[in-house]
Design a protein around this motif. Structure first.
Motif, PDB file in Angstrom:
ATOM      1  N   ARG A 199      27.872 -17.869  49.884  1.00 55.07           N
ATOM      2  CA  ARG A 199      28.070 -17.652  51.324  1.00 55.07           C
ATOM      3  C   ARG A 199      29.393 -18.278  51.732  1.00 55.07           C
ATOM      4  N   ILE A 200      30.278 -17.468  52.277  1.00 58.18           N
ATOM      5  CA  ILE A 200      31.550 -17.960  52.806  1.00 58.18           C
ATOM      6  C   ILE A 200      31.403 -17.988  54.325  1.00 58.18           C
ATOM      7  N   TYR A 201      31.609 -19.152  54.905  1.00 54.51           N
ATOM      8  CA  TYR A 201      31.444 -19.318  56.346  1.00 54.51           C
ATOM      9  C   TYR A 201      32.720 -18.937  57.082  1.00 54.51           C
ATOM     10  N   THR A 202      32.541 -18.320  58.249  1.00 56.66           N
ATOM     11  CA  THR A 202      33.688 -17.986  59.088  1.00 56.66           C
ATOM     12  C   THR A 202      34.229 -19.265  59.727  1.00 56.66           C
ATOM     13  N   GLU A 203      35.386 -19.153  60.319  1.00 59.23           N
ATOM     14  CA  GLU A 203      35.994 -20.311  60.971  1.00 59.23           C
ATOM     15  C   GLU A 203      35.094 -20.849  62.094  1.00 59.23           C
ATOM     16  N   ASP A 204      34.539 -19.949  62.889  1.00 60.14           N
ATOM     17  CA  ASP A 204      33.642 -20.369  63.975  1.00 60.14           C
ATOM     18  C   ASP A 204      32.382 -21.042  63.431  1.00 60.14           C
ATOM     19  N   GLU A 205      31.846 -20.499  62.344  1.00 59.24           N
ATOM     20  CA  GLU A 205      30.661 -21.100  61.734  1.00 59.24           C
ATOM     21  C   GLU A 205      30.964 -22.495  61.207  1.00 59.24           C
ATOM     22  N   LEU A 216      21.423 -26.255  54.616  1.00 55.82           N
ATOM     23  CA  LEU A 216      21.090 -24.843  54.416  1.00 55.82           C
ATOM     24  C   LEU A 216      21.064 -24.493  52.934  1.00 55.82           C
ATOM     25  N   LEU A 217      22.047 -24.975  52.198  1.00 55.67           N
ATOM     26  CA  LEU A 217      22.103 -24.730  50.757  1.00 55.67           C
ATOM     27  C   LEU A 217      20.897 -25.356  50.062  1.00 55.67           C
ATOM     28  N   PHE A 218      20.558 -26.583  50.434  1.00 54.19           N
ATOM     29  CA  PHE A 218      19.386 -27.257  49.873  1.00 54.19           C
ATOM     30  C   PHE A 218      18.125 -26.434  50.117  1.00 54.19           C
ATOM     31  N   GLU A 255      18.034 -13.481  53.707  1.00 51.25           N
ATOM     32  CA  GLU A 255      17.779 -12.918  55.033  1.00 51.25           C
ATOM     33  C   GLU A 255      17.521 -14.009  56.069  1.00 51.25           C
ATOM     34  N   THR A 256      16.649 -14.956  55.750  1.00 52.28           N
ATOM     35  CA  THR A 256      16.333 -15.988  56.732  1.00 52.28           C
ATOM     36  C   THR A 256      17.524 -16.918  56.963  1.00 52.28           C
ATOM     37  N   ARG A 257      18.316 -17.154  55.919  1.00 53.26           N
ATOM     38  CA  ARG A 257      19.532 -17.960  56.104  1.00 53.26           C
ATOM     39  C   ARG A 257      20.461 -17.286  57.103  1.00 53.26           C
ATOM     40  N   VAL A 259      19.122 -17.581  60.574  1.00 52.97           N
ATOM     41  CA  VAL A 259      19.358 -18.930  61.098  1.00 52.97           C
ATOM     42  C   VAL A 259      20.797 -19.056  61.573  1.00 52.97           C
ATOM     43  N   ILE A 260      21.743 -18.638  60.752  1.00 51.64           N
ATOM     44  CA  ILE A 260      23.158 -18.752  61.124  1.00 51.64           C
ATOM     45  C   ILE A 260      23.447 -17.913  62.367  1.00 51.64           C
ATOM     46  N   ASP A 261      22.894 -16.722  62.425  1.00 49.49           N
ATOM     47  CA  ASP A 261      23.082 -15.864  63.592  1.00 49.49           C
ATOM     48  C   ASP A 261      22.565 -16.539  64.862  1.00 49.49           C
ATOM     49  N   ARG A 262      21.373 -17.122  64.778  1.00 53.54           N
ATOM     50  CA  ARG A 262      20.778 -17.750  65.963  1.00 53.54           C
ATOM     51  C   ARG A 262      21.500 -19.047  66.328  1.00 53.54           C
ATOM     52  N   VAL A 263      22.016 -19.771  65.339  1.00 53.12           N
ATOM     53  CA  VAL A 263      22.810 -20.975  65.622  1.00 53.12           C
ATOM     54  C   VAL A 263      24.069 -20.587  66.383  1.00 53.12           C
TER      55      VAL A 263
END
Length: 157
Positions: free
Chosen positions: A71-77, A89-91, A101-103, A106-110
């Motif tokens: 998973r590569i996170y965006t700058e905003d993330e 999250l990785l743990f 999917e659930t990860r 979670v990121i979307d809702r955060v």
């Protein structure tokens, strides 16, 4: 808005109390509890979007990845999710509490939260809300609850 989500989760959903179906009644109840109308509508919209995310087609980019993907996170993330949050999250993925999917849910809702200082404890609540609302993830929800609420007894060695 986040306070409203926590209030709803603790008082209605998590306590297994009957959840109001009527938005007007729920809005009135939240206003009586001291929340602002604007924040109430944002929180209810957040929950509606969470329900929409249960449809895998709403997250089309997941179908192209395997469990070996990184998973590569965006700058905003990266700004919202500090190293501690991303590590958690990785743990959770490594111990199979979260899947791809659930990860992403979670990121979307955060990222949809209207919150300035997002911390690990906030992330844990979002994860609980997501897992609670996704059918078939009851054991992951229970495992997450145990990680959060079960305090170890005695000294840690």
């Amino acid at each position: 808005m986040f306070d409203i989500l926590l209030y709803l989760f603790e008082n209605y959903i998590h306590s297994e109390a009957e959840v109001f179906v009527d938005h007007d009644e729920l809005t009135e109840e939240l206003i009586k509890a001291g929340f602002e109308s604007d924040d109430i509508y944002k929180a209810l919209g957040w929950l509606e979007k969470l329900a929409d995310l249960q449809n895998v087609e709403t997250i089309p980019y997941l179908t192209k990845h395997t469990s070996a993907s990184a998973r590569i996170y965006t700058e905003d993330e990266l700004l919202r999710l500090d190293t501690e949050c991303r590590g958690f999250l990785l743990f959770l993925e490594q111990i199979n509490v979260l899947d791809l999917e659930t990860r992403e849910m979670v990121i979307d809702r955060v990222m949809a939260l209207d919150i300035q200082d997002f911390m690990l404890d906030d992330l844990k609540w979002v994860i609980l809300m997501v897992l609670f609302n996704v059918p078939g993830h009851e054991s992951a929800y229970t495992q997450m609850e145990e990680l959060i609420f079960d305090e170890p007894e005695g000294p840690l060695h």
